[in-house]
Scaffold this active site. Structure first.
Site, PDB file in Angstrom:
ATOM      1  N   ASP A 159     -26.971 -38.157  15.916  1.00  0.00           N
ATOM      2  CA  ASP A 159     -26.843 -37.217  17.030  1.00  0.00           C
ATOM      3  C   ASP A 159     -27.164 -35.801  16.552  1.00  0.00           C
ATOM      4  O   ASP A 159     -27.850 -35.031  17.228  1.00  0.00           O
ATOM      5  CB  ASP A 159     -25.418 -37.279  17.599  1.00  0.00           C
ATOM      6  CG  ASP A 159     -24.997 -38.708  17.893  1.00  0.00           C
ATOM      7  OD1 ASP A 159     -25.682 -39.359  18.691  1.00  0.00           O
ATOM      8  OD2 ASP A 159     -24.018 -39.184  17.288  1.00  0.00           O
ATOM      9  N   HIS A 187     -18.942 -40.618  18.995  1.00  0.00           N
ATOM     10  CA  HIS A 187     -20.348 -41.017  19.044  1.00  0.00           C
ATOM     11  C   HIS A 187     -20.535 -41.878  20.298  1.00  0.00           C
ATOM     12  O   HIS A 187     -20.514 -43.098  20.252  1.00  0.00           O
ATOM     13  CB  HIS A 187     -20.740 -41.808  17.789  1.00  0.00           C
ATOM     14  CG  HIS A 187     -22.084 -42.475  17.935  1.00  0.00           C
ATOM     15  ND1 HIS A 187     -23.255 -41.772  17.996  1.00  0.00           N
ATOM     16  CD2 HIS A 187     -22.433 -43.775  18.066  1.00  0.00           C
ATOM     17  CE1 HIS A 187     -24.266 -42.614  18.150  1.00  0.00           C
ATOM     18  NE2 HIS A 187     -23.794 -43.832  18.209  1.00  0.00           N
TER      19      HIS A 187
HETATM   20  P1  NDP Z   1     -28.628 -53.117  14.847  1.00  0.00           P
HETATM   21  O1  NDP Z   1     -28.894 -53.228  13.410  1.00  0.00           O
HETATM   22  O2  NDP Z   1     -29.693 -52.561  15.739  1.00  0.00           O
HETATM   23  O3  NDP Z   1     -27.305 -52.257  15.134  1.00  0.00           O
HETATM   24  C1  NDP Z   1     -26.117 -52.472  14.394  1.00  0.00           C
HETATM   25  C2  NDP Z   1     -25.004 -51.631  14.931  1.00  0.00           C
HETATM   26  O4  NDP Z   1     -25.310 -50.259  14.792  1.00  0.00           O
HETATM   27  C3  NDP Z   1     -24.692 -51.835  16.414  1.00  0.00           C
HETATM   28  O5  NDP Z   1     -23.280 -51.869  16.562  1.00  0.00           O
HETATM   29  C4  NDP Z   1     -25.271 -50.606  17.050  1.00  0.00           C
HETATM   30  O6  NDP Z   1     -24.553 -50.227  18.210  1.00  0.00           O
HETATM   31  C5  NDP Z   1     -24.986 -49.602  15.977  1.00  0.00           C
HETATM   32  N1  NDP Z   1     -25.625 -48.307  16.119  1.00  0.00           N
HETATM   33  C6  NDP Z   1     -25.031 -47.136  15.836  1.00  0.00           C
HETATM   34  N2  NDP Z   1     -25.815 -46.126  16.081  1.00  0.00           N
HETATM   35  C7  NDP Z   1     -26.943 -46.629  16.531  1.00  0.00           C
HETATM   36  C8  NDP Z   1     -28.133 -46.046  16.974  1.00  0.00           C
HETATM   37  N3  NDP Z   1     -28.298 -44.754  17.018  1.00  0.00           N
HETATM   38  N4  NDP Z   1     -29.129 -46.846  17.359  1.00  0.00           N
HETATM   39  C9  NDP Z   1     -28.962 -48.164  17.344  1.00  0.00           C
HETATM   40  N5  NDP Z   1     -27.846 -48.774  16.951  1.00  0.00           N
HETATM   41  C10 NDP Z   1     -26.843 -48.018  16.560  1.00  0.00           C
HETATM   42  O7  NDP Z   1     -28.166 -54.506  15.442  1.00  0.00           O
HETATM   43  P2  NDP Z   1     -28.742 -55.961  15.207  1.00  0.00           P
HETATM   44  O8  NDP Z   1     -28.186 -56.777  16.320  1.00  0.00           O
HETATM   45  O9  NDP Z   1     -30.186 -55.954  14.889  1.00  0.00           O
HETATM   46  O10 NDP Z   1     -28.033 -56.400  13.865  1.00  0.00           O
HETATM   47  C11 NDP Z   1     -26.658 -56.546  13.727  1.00  0.00           C
HETATM   48  C12 NDP Z   1     -26.433 -57.489  12.581  1.00  0.00           C
HETATM   49  O11 NDP Z   1     -25.058 -57.461  12.286  1.00  0.00           O
HETATM   50  C13 NDP Z   1     -26.798 -58.940  12.864  1.00  0.00           C
HETATM   51  O12 NDP Z   1     -27.591 -59.410  11.803  1.00  0.00           O
HETATM   52  C14 NDP Z   1     -25.435 -59.645  12.885  1.00  0.00           C
HETATM   53  O13 NDP Z   1     -25.523 -60.965  12.358  1.00  0.00           O
HETATM   54  C15 NDP Z   1     -24.663 -58.751  11.979  1.00  0.00           C
HETATM   55  N6  NDP Z   1     -23.213 -58.785  12.054  1.00  0.00           N
HETATM   56  C16 NDP Z   1     -22.562 -58.849  10.861  1.00  0.00           C
HETATM   57  C17 NDP Z   1     -21.231 -58.858  10.775  1.00  0.00           C
HETATM   58  C18 NDP Z   1     -20.607 -58.945   9.437  1.00  0.00           C
HETATM   59  O14 NDP Z   1     -21.257 -58.640   8.454  1.00  0.00           O
HETATM   60  N7  NDP Z   1     -19.371 -59.337   9.339  1.00  0.00           N
HETATM   61  C19 NDP Z   1     -20.392 -58.801  11.975  1.00  0.00           C
HETATM   62  C20 NDP Z   1     -21.145 -58.678  13.200  1.00  0.00           C
HETATM   63  C21 NDP Z   1     -22.524 -58.669  13.222  1.00  0.00           C
HETATM   64  P3  NDP Z   1     -25.011 -50.649  19.701  1.00  0.00           P
HETATM   65  O15 NDP Z   1     -24.696 -52.121  19.830  1.00  0.00           O
HETATM   66  O16 NDP Z   1     -24.127 -49.786  20.548  1.00  0.00           O
HETATM   67  O17 NDP Z   1     -26.457 -50.339  19.797  1.00  0.00           O
END
Ligand code: NDP
Length: 327
Positions: A159, A187
């Site tokens: 941001d 945020h």
């Molecule tokens: P991303 O990598 O695009 O995003 C991950 C997180 O970052 C989301 O919560 C997203 O929020 C957040 N975020 C914060 N700021 C921003 C921003 N400016 N722009 C975009 N995102 C932002 O998500 P993916 O779905 O591609 O990947 C998530 C991964 O996490 C998957 O591989 C999943 O398996 C994994 N995962 C792992 C866990 C663990 O290790 N225990 C638990 C849960 C998931 P928002 O949703 O609001 O965009």
């Protein structure tokens, strides 16, 4: 040669993870003299994808990369961690209520906080990126009673960077002409980018732009930039989010430049009327590896209202997770 720093990244197989890991491994997180060992945490279904990313990391032959390990267990992933980047989170899906979202994320960040408490290195620094980032950080921090609360932070640097870029474009100056940008609060859409202390070539930014632009264009553009990127790209921001995570940790470790500050969501000590204990974004200086909230800024009525509104949202989120038994 120096001992490698252990960097744990959760959600490593996600979009942001993919944009983040290569920059960590090439030295942008901790500098060109610090070797890193990557510890990737994923949910079991995504471990295979993380293995693919690890193969690509190998294929880069990064001189600073001492190794990559992949885990589906938080306790193992955070063992010995020095820098923890909590990116993986449960995204909001259609029909999901806010309470469901907070609960699903509590199920992720509570055990991760406990795992950090159990196994992290003494100097651990935690950055939460996964949304709702401030409250996820609060949940993790609440379950790590042996780690100083100051080590749990959430990201508002994207941001902050978006605000720098919008202001630079408006005034036709390079971003390097701007100092003392601040993002206050959560945020979320209620965040408050404050131009009343920002300096452009040494003069207050708010005095160099029209009030109408500041209120009706700048603030909403910064706050809604994420949605605009989804609209344009068909996917949420990833490279810029990863870049901001790199900036956040780099600044925390290496310090803010003299005469400048940054924005970080950190645990409140009651400064600026933000209730103690909330993880809220503030103007922050970093020095010697520690952050400190900038004190003594005058807050005008407009800013006061905006800060209070965002902080009220944080207090509501805290009450919601507290009543779910997550704190
Ligand atoms: P991303 O990598 O695009 O995003 C991950 C997180 O970052 C989301 O919560 C997203 O929020 C957040 N975020 C914060 N700021 C921003 C921003 N400016 N722009 C975009 N995102 C932002 O998500 P993916 O779905 O591609 O990947 C998530 C991964 O996490 C998957 O591989 C999943 O398996 C994994 N995962 C792992 C866990 C663990 O290790 N225990 C638990 C849960 C998931 P928002 O949703 O609001 O965009």
């Amino acid at each position: 040669t120096r001992t490698p720093v252990n960097v744990t990244v959760t959600g490593a197989a996600g979009q942001i993870g993919y944009a983040l890991l290569f920059r960590i491994a090439s030295g942008h997180l901790l500098g060109p003299d610090t070797p890193v060992r990557l510890r990737l945490l994923e949910i079991p279904q995504a471990v295979k994808a993380a293995e693919g990313t690890a193969m690509e990391l190998d294929d880069c032959a990064f001189p600073l990369l001492a190794g990559v390990d992949i885990f589906d267990d938080a306790t193992a992933a955070f063992d010995g961690v020095n820098v923890a980047l909590l990116v993986g989170a449960r995204p909001r899906t259609k029909g999901m209520e806010r309470g469901d979202l907070l609960e699903a994320n509590g199920g992720i960040f509570k055990p991760q906080g406990a795992a950090i408490n159990a196994g992290a290195a003494d100097d651990v620094r935690v950055l939460v990126v996964g949304n709702p980032a401030n409250t996820n950080a609060l949940i993790a921090q609440a379950h790590a009673p042996d780690v100083p609360a100051a080590r749990f932070t959430a990201m508002t640097r994207l941001d902050h960077n978006r605000a720098l870029s919008q202001l630079a474009a408006k005034l036709s100056v390079p971003v390097s002409a701007i100092r003392k940008m601040t993002i206050w609060g959560n945020h979320s859409a209620t965040q408050y980018p404050d131009l009343y202390h920002t300096e452009v070539n040494g003069k207050i930014a708010a005095e160099q732009v029209e009030d109408g632009w500041l209120r009706d264009e700048f603030i909403p553009t910064v706050a809604k930039r994420g949605a605009a990127i989804i609209e344009a790209r068909g996917a949420s921001s990833a490279a810029s989010a990863a870049n901001a995570a790199i900036d956040h940790i780099h600044t925390w470790v290496h310090g803010t430049p003299e005469g400048d500050w940054t924005s970080m969501a950190v645990v409140s000590d009651g400064s600026y009327g933000v209730p103690e204990g909330l993880i809220s974004s503030f103007p922050v200086v970093a020095k010697g590896g520690e952050w400190e909230i900038v004190q003594g800024l005058d807050i005008n009525d407009f800013s006061r209202q905006r800060i209070d509104a965002s902080v009220a949202e944080l207090a509501e989120e805290r009450d919601a997770v507290s009543s779910l038994g997550l704190l």
